[in-house]
Write an enzyme that holds these catalytic residues in place. Structure first.
Site, PDB file in Angstrom:
ATOM      1  N   CYS A  70       1.024  -7.593  15.193  1.00  0.00           N
ATOM      2  CA  CYS A  70       1.376  -6.188  15.003  1.00  0.00           C
ATOM      3  C   CYS A  70       1.360  -5.915  13.499  1.00  0.00           C
ATOM      4  O   CYS A  70       1.213  -6.833  12.686  1.00  0.00           O
ATOM      5  CB  CYS A  70       2.771  -5.935  15.562  1.00  0.00           C
ATOM      6  SG  CYS A  70       4.000  -6.941  14.712  1.00  0.00           S
TER       7      CYS A  70
ATOM      8  N   HIS B 238       7.586 -15.893  14.576  1.00  0.00           N
ATOM      9  CA  HIS B 238       7.889 -16.801  15.684  1.00  0.00           C
ATOM     10  C   HIS B 238       6.604 -17.358  16.285  1.00  0.00           C
ATOM     11  O   HIS B 238       6.233 -17.048  17.413  1.00  0.00           O
ATOM     12  CB  HIS B 238       8.742 -16.077  16.741  1.00  0.00           C
ATOM     13  CG  HIS B 238      10.184 -16.019  16.362  1.00  0.00           C
ATOM     14  ND1 HIS B 238      11.062 -15.106  16.879  1.00  0.00           N
ATOM     15  CD2 HIS B 238      10.906 -16.789  15.505  1.00  0.00           C
ATOM     16  CE1 HIS B 238      12.264 -15.308  16.356  1.00  0.00           C
ATOM     17  NE2 HIS B 238      12.184 -16.318  15.517  1.00  0.00           N
TER      18      HIS B 238
ATOM     19  N   HIS C  72      11.833  -9.907  10.648  1.00  0.00           N
ATOM     20  CA  HIS C  72      13.048  -9.591  11.403  1.00  0.00           C
ATOM     21  C   HIS C  72      14.180  -9.074  10.534  1.00  0.00           C
ATOM     22  O   HIS C  72      15.200  -8.624  11.056  1.00  0.00           O
ATOM     23  CB  HIS C  72      13.584 -10.853  12.080  1.00  0.00           C
ATOM     24  CG  HIS C  72      12.668 -11.437  13.083  1.00  0.00           C
ATOM     25  ND1 HIS C  72      12.036 -10.683  14.034  1.00  0.00           N
ATOM     26  CD2 HIS C  72      12.303 -12.716  13.300  1.00  0.00           C
ATOM     27  CE1 HIS C  72      11.307 -11.479  14.778  1.00  0.00           C
ATOM     28  NE2 HIS C  72      11.437 -12.704  14.357  1.00  0.00           N
TER      29      HIS C  72
ATOM     30  N   HIS D 185      19.246 -13.214  18.498  1.00  0.00           N
ATOM     31  CA  HIS D 185      17.981 -12.975  17.787  1.00  0.00           C
ATOM     32  C   HIS D 185      18.263 -12.630  16.321  1.00  0.00           C
ATOM     33  O   HIS D 185      19.181 -11.861  16.031  1.00  0.00           O
ATOM     34  CB  HIS D 185      17.212 -11.834  18.472  1.00  0.00           C
ATOM     35  CG  HIS D 185      15.791 -11.759  18.023  1.00  0.00           C
ATOM     36  ND1 HIS D 185      15.424 -11.190  16.822  1.00  0.00           N
ATOM     37  CD2 HIS D 185      14.646 -12.193  18.595  1.00  0.00           C
ATOM     38  CE1 HIS D 185      14.107 -11.281  16.686  1.00  0.00           C
ATOM     39  NE2 HIS D 185      13.608 -11.892  17.746  1.00  0.00           N
TER      40      HIS D 185
ATOM     41  N   GLU E   8      16.868 -10.668  14.270  1.00  0.00           N
ATOM     42  CA  GLU E   8      16.842  -9.225  13.966  1.00  0.00           C
ATOM     43  C   GLU E   8      18.196  -8.589  14.307  1.00  0.00           C
ATOM     44  O   GLU E   8      18.731  -7.778  13.552  1.00  0.00           O
ATOM     45  CB  GLU E   8      15.727  -8.547  14.786  1.00  0.00           C
ATOM     46  CG  GLU E   8      15.659  -7.053  14.523  1.00  0.00           C
ATOM     47  CD  GLU E   8      14.713  -6.338  15.474  1.00  0.00           C
ATOM     48  OE1 GLU E   8      13.627  -6.863  15.763  1.00  0.00           O
ATOM     49  OE2 GLU E   8      15.070  -5.234  15.930  1.00  0.00           O
TER      50      GLU E   8
ATOM     51  N   THR F 200      14.074  -3.914  18.211  1.00  0.00           N
ATOM     52  CA  THR F 200      12.767  -3.242  18.225  1.00  0.00           C
ATOM     53  C   THR F 200      11.815  -3.747  19.313  1.00  0.00           C
ATOM     54  O   THR F 200      10.892  -3.031  19.698  1.00  0.00           O
ATOM     55  CB  THR F 200      12.067  -3.409  16.863  1.00  0.00           C
ATOM     56  OG1 THR F 200      11.987  -4.808  16.572  1.00  0.00           O
ATOM     57  CG2 THR F 200      12.806  -2.683  15.761  1.00  0.00           C
TER      58      THR F 200
ATOM     59  N   SER G   2       9.038 -16.962  20.653  1.00  0.00           N
ATOM     60  CA  SER G   2       8.786 -15.554  20.334  1.00  0.00           C
ATOM     61  C   SER G   2       9.342 -14.664  21.447  1.00  0.00           C
ATOM     62  O   SER G   2       8.858 -14.690  22.581  1.00  0.00           O
ATOM     63  CB  SER G   2       7.274 -15.335  20.167  1.00  0.00           C
ATOM     64  OG  SER G   2       6.951 -13.988  20.419  1.00  0.00           O
TER      65      SER G   2
ATOM     66  N   ASN H 129       9.145 -11.432  21.869  1.00  0.00           N
ATOM     67  CA  ASN H 129       8.236 -10.411  22.424  1.00  0.00           C
ATOM     68  C   ASN H 129       7.193 -11.050  23.343  1.00  0.00           C
ATOM     69  O   ASN H 129       6.777 -10.440  24.333  1.00  0.00           O
ATOM     70  CB  ASN H 129       7.631  -9.544  21.309  1.00  0.00           C
ATOM     71  CG  ASN H 129       6.509 -10.214  20.568  1.00  0.00           C
ATOM     72  OD1 ASN H 129       5.383 -10.209  21.012  1.00  0.00           O
ATOM     73  ND2 ASN H 129       6.810 -10.824  19.418  1.00  0.00           N
TER      74      ASN H 129
ATOM     75  N   SER I 282       3.191 -11.825  17.504  1.00  0.00           N
ATOM     76  CA  SER I 282       3.218 -12.823  16.427  1.00  0.00           C
ATOM     77  C   SER I 282       2.196 -13.939  16.671  1.00  0.00           C
ATOM     78  O   SER I 282       2.310 -15.017  16.103  1.00  0.00           O
ATOM     79  CB  SER I 282       4.634 -13.403  16.309  1.00  0.00           C
ATOM     80  OG  SER I 282       5.134 -13.740  17.587  1.00  0.00           O
TER      81      SER I 282
END
Ligand code: SF4
Length: 282
Positions: free
Chosen positions: A12, A41, A73, A123, A125, A161, A217, A219, A261
């Protein structure tokens, strides 16, 4: 066998930006260059950075001097303060979209809202966001976790996010029964939403789905679990050698996607390996 590759698969904006900043730093300051925690990650990308001299340190105390890169993050307030006290050169690769979530948390906190954060409590973040409002935040990963919380007069809701929009909506709806006033900000990143939507569309039309990305990761894990709900023959792998030819036996259509990632080169290797297996069968 037809292979459908997600157009949105891979880095991203925020991850690409962090990697570019690290690569530029490796050229400019090749000595005493560190990341606090893995920059992204993805173990293979982190190993590639290490080969270029970007060393991973888990704690700010372990960085004697030089340059520290803060990852996409974000960074906890106390680590930021320590880095400044130690007079380290700081490269802040916090994704602007993560910064926006931090700003919304501060905004709500300053205006007297109790803050509820939809996310994974462990996490980095989430830990960073919490640190900017003195840990005055409840973190929930699902609607059930709300049962023991509240009631509130004023409740502000934000999300990590990379959470799913459906979960945020569900939790905001449930909060309306627990608070007199609910103010919610959609802090979910579009990059996540786009990847999830495309993965769902692909998973609906294939007989087997491969999701590539770090096992650490968040996501990528979420992409894999969303796909698995639709297509039980979903496999989460990190690298091409993990592909099992048996997954593709008698499959007419296979889908491939990757987390935000996951480096481009790994996606290509997986794609190539699946195509090789395809050629071997025809
Ligand atoms: S997923 Fe979104 S918020 Fe997270 S690093 Fe990428 S662009 Fe930024």
């Amino acid at each position: 066998m037809k292979l459908v590759v997600a157009k949105s698969a891979g880095f991203c904006f925020g991850v690409r930006r962090a990697m570019d900043m690290a690569l530029e730093a490796a050229q400019k300051h090749p000595r005493q260059l560190y990341t606090l925690g893995p920059l992204i990650h993805n173990p293979q990308a982190v190993a590639a950075l290490e080969r270029m001299g970007v060393e991973l340190k888990k704690r700010i105390e372990a960085i004697p001097k030089g340059t520290v890169i803060f990852r996409s993050h974000g960074v906890c307030l106390k680590d930021l303060q320590k880095a400044k006290q130690k007079k380290l050169r700081i490269i802040d690769a916090t994704c602007p979209i993560v910064k926006r979530a931090q700003l919304y948390a501060k905004f709500l906190h300053r205006r007297g809202y109790a803050v509820l954060l939809v996310g994974d409590v462990h996490h980095p973040e989430v830990e960073a966001i919490r640190s900017y409002i003195g840990d005055q935040v409840e973190v929930v990963g699902d609607v059930r976790a709300l049962r023991s919380l509240g009631p509130w007069d004023k409740l502000g809701v934000i999300a990590q996010t990379t959470q799913s929009f459906a979960l945020l909506k569900e939790i905001v709806a449930a909060c309306l029964e627990k608070a007199k006033e609910v103010r919610a900000f959609n802090t979910i990143c579009q990059a996540t939403t786009i990847r999830q939507k495309e993965a769902v569309e692909i998973a609906r039309g294939v007989e087997c789905m491969v999701v590539v990305g770090g096992r650490n990761s968040g996501n990528t894990q979420r992409l894999a679990s969303i796909c698995k709900e639709i297509q039980p023959q979903t496999y989460h792998i990190e690298e091409a050698h993990e592909l099992d030819p048996r997954w593709f036996v008698k499959r007419k259509k296979v889908g491939l996607t990757a987390g935000a990632s996951t480096p481009f080169w790994i996606i290509r290797e997986v794609e190539e390996r699946i195509r090789e297996l395809q050629r071997a069968r025809s």
